[in-house]
Design a protein around this motif. Structure first.
Motif, PDB file in Angstrom:
ATOM      1  N   VAL A 128       0.818  -1.216   0.000  1.00 30.68           N
ATOM      2  CA  VAL A 128       0.000   0.000   0.000  1.00 30.68           C
ATOM      3  C   VAL A 128       0.849   1.263   0.000  1.00 30.68           C
ATOM      4  CG1 VAL A 128      -1.819   1.267   1.189  1.00 30.68           C
ATOM      5  CG2 VAL A 128      -1.825  -1.236   1.218  1.00 30.68           C
ATOM      6  N   ALA A 129       1.853   1.299   0.853  1.00 31.14           N
ATOM      7  CA  ALA A 129       2.690   2.502   0.981  1.00 31.14           C
ATOM      8  C   ALA A 129       3.544   2.691  -0.273  1.00 31.14           C
ATOM      9  CB  ALA A 129       3.587   2.382   2.202  1.00 31.14           C
ATOM     10  N   SER A 130       3.841   3.950  -0.576  1.00 34.92           N
ATOM     11  CA  SER A 130       4.675   4.251  -1.739  1.00 34.92           C
ATOM     12  C   SER A 130       5.367   5.587  -1.522  1.00 34.92           C
ATOM     13  CB  SER A 130       3.834   4.306  -3.021  1.00 34.92           C
ATOM     14  OG  SER A 130       2.863   5.333  -2.933  1.00 34.92           O
ATOM     15  N   GLY A 131       6.364   5.872  -2.350  1.00 34.01           N
ATOM     16  CA  GLY A 131       7.072   7.141  -2.263  1.00 34.01           C
ATOM     17  C   GLY A 131       7.831   7.298  -0.960  1.00 34.01           C
ATOM     18  N   ASP A 132       7.809   8.520  -0.420  1.00 32.92           N
ATOM     19  CA  ASP A 132       8.536   8.801   0.814  1.00 32.92           C
ATOM     20  C   ASP A 132       8.007   7.998   1.992  1.00 32.92           C
ATOM     21  OD1 ASP A 132      10.115  10.589  -0.515  1.00 32.92           O
ATOM     22  OD2 ASP A 132       8.918  12.345   0.047  1.00 32.92           O
ATOM     23  N   GLU A 133       6.790   7.487   1.893  1.00 35.87           N
ATOM     24  CA  GLU A 133       6.198   6.729   2.993  1.00 35.87           C
ATOM     25  C   GLU A 133       6.699   5.290   3.058  1.00 35.87           C
ATOM     26  OE1 GLU A 133       2.038   7.148   2.209  1.00 35.87           O
ATOM     27  OE2 GLU A 133       1.867   8.964   3.436  1.00 35.87           O
ATOM     28  N   SER A 134       7.504   4.877   2.095  1.00 36.65           N
ATOM     29  CA  SER A 134       7.930   3.473   2.052  1.00 36.65           C
ATOM     30  C   SER A 134       9.445   3.346   1.879  1.00 36.65           C
ATOM     31  CB  SER A 134       7.223   2.749   0.900  1.00 36.65           C
ATOM     32  OG  SER A 134       7.561   3.346  -0.341  1.00 36.65           O
ATOM     33  N   ARG A 135      10.187   4.172   2.596  1.00 36.55           N
ATOM     34  CA  ARG A 135      11.642   4.143   2.471  1.00 36.55           C
ATOM     35  C   ARG A 135      12.307   4.038   3.836  1.00 36.55           C
ATOM     36  NH1 ARG A 135      12.182   9.071  -1.997  1.00 36.55           N
ATOM     37  NH2 ARG A 135      10.897   8.086  -3.610  1.00 36.55           N
ATOM     38  N   SER A 136      11.830   3.116   4.632  1.00 40.28           N
ATOM     39  CA  SER A 136      12.295   3.033   6.010  1.00 40.28           C
ATOM     40  C   SER A 136      13.431   2.034   6.217  1.00 40.28           C
ATOM     41  CB  SER A 136      11.126   2.664   6.932  1.00 40.28           C
ATOM     42  OG  SER A 136      11.483   2.785   8.283  1.00 40.28           O
ATOM     43  N   PHE A 137      13.586   1.056   5.329  1.00 42.40           N
ATOM     44  CA  PHE A 137      14.593   0.015   5.527  1.00 42.40           C
ATOM     45  C   PHE A 137      15.620   0.041   4.404  1.00 42.40           C
ATOM     46  CE2 PHE A 137      16.461  -4.126   4.994  1.00 42.40           C
ATOM     47  CZ  PHE A 137      16.724  -4.537   6.287  1.00 42.40           C
ATOM     48  N   PRO A 138      16.906   0.039   4.772  1.00 41.11           N
ATOM     49  CA  PRO A 138      17.487   0.248   6.104  1.00 41.11           C
ATOM     50  C   PRO A 138      17.496   1.728   6.458  1.00 41.11           C
ATOM     51  CG  PRO A 138      19.237  -0.007   4.500  1.00 41.11           C
ATOM     52  CD  PRO A 138      17.946  -0.206   3.747  1.00 41.11           C
ATOM     53  N   SER A 139      17.744   2.026   7.714  1.00 39.08           N
ATOM     54  CA  SER A 139      17.731   3.412   8.165  1.00 39.08           C
ATOM     55  C   SER A 139      18.857   4.211   7.515  1.00 39.08           C
ATOM     56  CB  SER A 139      17.884   3.467   9.689  1.00 39.08           C
ATOM     57  OG  SER A 139      18.147   4.788  10.118  1.00 39.08           O
ATOM     58  N   GLY A 140      18.482   5.223   6.748  1.00 34.15           N
ATOM     59  CA  GLY A 140      19.484   6.104   6.160  1.00 34.15           C
ATOM     60  C   GLY A 140      20.188   6.941   7.206  1.00 34.15           C
ATOM     61  N   HIS A 141      19.472   7.285   8.280  1.00 34.45           N
ATOM     62  CA  HIS A 141      20.105   8.027   9.364  1.00 34.45           C
ATOM     63  C   HIS A 141      21.329   7.269   9.888  1.00 34.45           C
ATOM     64  CE1 HIS A 141      16.273  10.175   9.398  1.00 34.45           C
ATOM     65  NE2 HIS A 141      16.819  11.083  10.193  1.00 34.45           N
ATOM     66  N   MET A 142      21.139   5.969  10.127  1.00 38.05           N
ATOM     67  CA  MET A 142      22.223   5.181  10.692  1.00 38.05           C
ATOM     68  C   MET A 142      23.305   4.889   9.660  1.00 38.05           C
ATOM     69  SD  MET A 142      21.754   4.912  13.811  1.00 38.05           S
ATOM     70  CE  MET A 142      23.234   3.914  13.964  1.00 38.05           C
ATOM     71  N   GLY A 143      22.911   4.447   8.471  1.00 37.48           N
ATOM     72  CA  GLY A 143      23.903   4.129   7.456  1.00 37.48           C
ATOM     73  C   GLY A 143      24.757   5.323   7.103  1.00 37.48           C
ATOM     74  N   ASN A 144      24.105   6.447   6.847  1.00 37.02           N
ATOM     75  CA  ASN A 144      24.850   7.665   6.505  1.00 37.02           C
ATOM     76  C   ASN A 144      25.748   8.118   7.646  1.00 37.02           C
ATOM     77  OD1 ASN A 144      23.769   7.955   3.918  1.00 37.02           O
ATOM     78  ND2 ASN A 144      21.977   9.047   4.673  1.00 37.02           N
ATOM     79  N   SER A 145      25.245   8.014   8.867  1.00 38.94           N
ATOM     80  CA  SER A 145      26.035   8.461  10.018  1.00 38.94           C
ATOM     81  C   SER A 145      27.323   7.663  10.147  1.00 38.94           C
ATOM     82  CB  SER A 145      25.213   8.332  11.302  1.00 38.94           C
ATOM     83  OG  SER A 145      24.108   9.204  11.287  1.00 38.94           O
ATOM     84  N   LEU A 146      27.217   6.336  10.035  1.00 40.06           N
ATOM     85  CA  LEU A 146      28.418   5.514  10.175  1.00 40.06           C
ATOM     86  C   LEU A 146      29.461   5.896   9.121  1.00 40.06           C
ATOM     87  CD1 LEU A 146      29.034   3.105  12.146  1.00 40.06           C
ATOM     88  CD2 LEU A 146      26.620   3.732  12.077  1.00 40.06           C
ATOM     89  N   VAL A 147      29.020   6.081   7.887  1.00 41.24           N
ATOM     90  CA  VAL A 147      29.961   6.401   6.806  1.00 41.24           C
ATOM     91  C   VAL A 147      30.530   7.805   6.970  1.00 41.24           C
ATOM     92  CG1 VAL A 147      30.199   6.741   4.319  1.00 41.24           C
ATOM     93  CG2 VAL A 147      28.870   4.808   5.199  1.00 41.24           C
ATOM     94  N   TRP A 148      29.662   8.778   7.204  1.00 37.91           N
ATOM     95  CA  TRP A 148      30.131  10.166   7.243  1.00 37.91           C
ATOM     96  C   TRP A 148      31.017  10.444   8.443  1.00 37.91           C
ATOM     97  CZ3 TRP A 148      30.515  13.399   3.476  1.00 37.91           C
ATOM     98  CH2 TRP A 148      29.664  13.287   2.374  1.00 37.91           C
ATOM     99  N   TYR A 149      30.690   9.883   9.607  1.00 38.21           N
ATOM    100  CA  TYR A 149      31.552  10.131  10.757  1.00 38.21           C
ATOM    101  C   TYR A 149      32.877   9.391  10.618  1.00 38.21           C
ATOM    102  CZ  TYR A 149      27.937  12.792  13.054  1.00 38.21           C
ATOM    103  OH  TYR A 149      27.017  13.771  13.349  1.00 38.21           O
TER     104      TYR A 149
END
Length: 229
Positions: A128-149
């Motif tokens: 049912v969900a689509s677009g920005d409502e269906s982009r939760s896995f995996p967490s970009g907050h966590m993935g990006n944080s590990l790489v950028w830091y």
């Protein structure tokens, strides 16, 4: 040049195996109840001050608003100090590894976030969900944080012309990522397993970036491109 140790490969294989195992478990319907219970508790315990404190601290994991500008500033500072184009390579690498992995996975797995009002919100491949409502896995907050830091650590060590101390490593590489993990789950931006998956994938990508021999990468000789790291 800062002396570097090449990381072993076996932790990378373990991280990859753990990420795959977690993903398969979620696709098969496992751990969804745990995700829902953690999210329900978090959403039911959000007084104004703790919630907005968490919202502000969560910006430590915002790619476009915090991480990218910080990376640009550090890269520019290192370029000014060294006059070497190598100073921008870690920044470019962070973009490449995150956009080729985290972004496509978010689109493929099609998972809604805890605050999604529709049905099947814990399920992978939400019908049912689509677009920005269906982009939760995996967490970009966590993935990006590990790489950028990790990139920040590389750049700061190059600016200091020495390896980071234990406390500097903790302040740059561990503390911000821990804060992002907790606040991302508490605010309901991601499910618990989204953040765990982002942590596993991000750490794998960060280790990949760290093992690149930046000073050994061949570059055109039109201008001086000597050691930066």
């Amino acid at each position: 040049m800062i002396e570097r140790r090449t990381p072993a490969w076996w932790p990378d294989l373990l991280l990859l195996a753990a990420f795959v195992a977690l993903t398969v478990a979620l696709v098969q319907g496992h751990l969804l109840t745990l995700d829902q219970r953690v999210a329900d508790w978090a959403l039911d315990h959000q007084p104004r001050v703790p919630y907005w404190t968490a919202r502000v601290l969560n910006y430590l994991g915002q790619g476009g608003q915090v991480l990218t500008p910080a990376g640009l500033l550090l890269s520019g500072w290192l370029y000014y100090r060294t006059r070497s184009v190598r100073a921008v390579l870690p920044f470019a690498a962070a973009y490449v590894v995150t956009y080729l992995t985290i972004g496509p996975m978010k689109l493929y797995f099609d998972r809604a976030a805890p605050r999604y009002p529709g049905p099947f919100k814990t399920a992978m491949f939400n019908p049912v969900a689509s677009g920005d409502e269906s982009r939760s896995f995996p967490s970009g907050h966590m993935g990006n944080s590990l790489v950028w830091y990790a990139v920040f650590g590389i750049l700061i060590a190059a600016l200091l012309r020495r390896t980071l101390t234990r406390w500097e490593f903790f302040a740059i590489r561990v503390l911000p990522v821990t804060i992002v993990f907790v606040t991302t789950v508490y605010t309901g931006f991601h499910w618990l397993t989204d953040s765990v998956a982002g942590l596993l994938l991000g750490l794998l990508l960060a280790r990949l970036v760290e093992r690149i021999p930046w000073d050994a990468i061949p570059l055109p000789r039109r201008r001086w491109t000597g050691p930066a790291f």
